[in-house]
Motif scaffolding. Structure first.
Motif, mmCIF file in Angstrom:
data_model
loop_
_atom_site.group_PDB
_atom_site.id
_atom_site.type_symbol
_atom_site.label_atom_id
_atom_site.label_comp_id
_atom_site.label_asym_id
_atom_site.label_seq_id
_atom_site.Cartn_x
_atom_site.Cartn_y
_atom_site.Cartn_z
ATOM 1 N N TRP A 27 0.886 -1.304 -0.093
ATOM 2 C CA TRP A 27 -0.036 0.029 -0.235
ATOM 3 C C TRP A 27 0.812 1.087 0.059
ATOM 4 C CZ3 TRP A 27 -4.308 -0.012 -2.043
ATOM 5 C CH2 TRP A 27 -5.384 -1.017 -1.955
ATOM 6 N N SER A 48 0.763 4.111 -3.141
ATOM 7 C CA SER A 48 0.487 5.341 -2.812
ATOM 8 C C SER A 48 1.281 6.503 -3.040
ATOM 9 C CB SER A 48 0.134 5.660 -1.198
ATOM 10 O OG SER A 48 1.055 5.356 -0.452
ATOM 11 N N MET A 76 1.218 9.493 -5.556
ATOM 12 C CA MET A 76 -0.115 9.940 -5.618
ATOM 13 C C MET A 76 -0.422 11.157 -5.277
ATOM 14 S SD MET A 76 -1.826 6.908 -7.117
ATOM 15 C CE MET A 76 -3.404 7.196 -6.733
ATOM 16 N N ASP A 121 -2.116 14.101 -3.233
ATOM 17 C CA ASP A 121 -2.665 14.297 -1.892
ATOM 18 C C ASP A 121 -3.950 15.324 -1.922
ATOM 19 O OD1 ASP A 121 -3.651 14.277 0.746
ATOM 20 O OD2 ASP A 121 -1.612 14.592 1.436
#
Length: 134
Positions: A112, A116, A119, A121
């Motif tokens: 995970w 992430s 990515m 925010d």
């Protein structure tokens, strides 16, 4: 053999790629990453490096690095960048974090984290947007 993200290669590996090519460099790192080699002045056809790289690449290596002690980097950052990119694509294609964790021998938590990385925010305000002033 997986293609490397060359943006993550150390300068010494970029130089090796220029001298002997990407595939031969990957083979060299796969076999000798993290090890110091002394490159022979003349490359005989039966030398282990000739077997590994092919005689043409081995002779190019010998010509360029003759009698040098060559520290072969392990290219960990480049290998991990490709692994992480593959993992993100496999997740986008429908593989679950659990499947990826098992495939790549990682914890689901680490999967995970990798998924992430990079990515955006949404909680971050865009200070350059032309929206409402606060």
């Amino acid at each position: 053999m997986t293609t490397w993200d060359t943006d993550y290669l150390p300068p010494s590996l970029c130089e090796l790629v220029d001298v002997i090519g990407l595939q031969a460099t990957q083979s060299l790192v796969s076999e000798y990453g993290g090890v110091r080699l002394t490159v022979p002045t003349k490359m005989p056809e039966d030398h282990p490096l000739a077997d590994l790289l092919g005689i043409d690449a081995a002779r190019k290596l010998s010509h360029h690095y003759a009698q040098e002690r060559l520290d072969v980097p392990n290219a960990k950052a480049a290998i991990m960048a490709v692994r992480n990119q593959n993992m993100r694509q496999e997740h986008a294609d429908g593989d679950s974090a659990r499947v990826l964790a098992r495939r790549y021998r990682l914890t689901e938590r680490r999967v995970w984290e990798i998924l992430s990385e990079g990515m955006p925010d949404d909680r971050q305000a865009d200070m350059f947007s032309e929206g409402e002033a606060r």
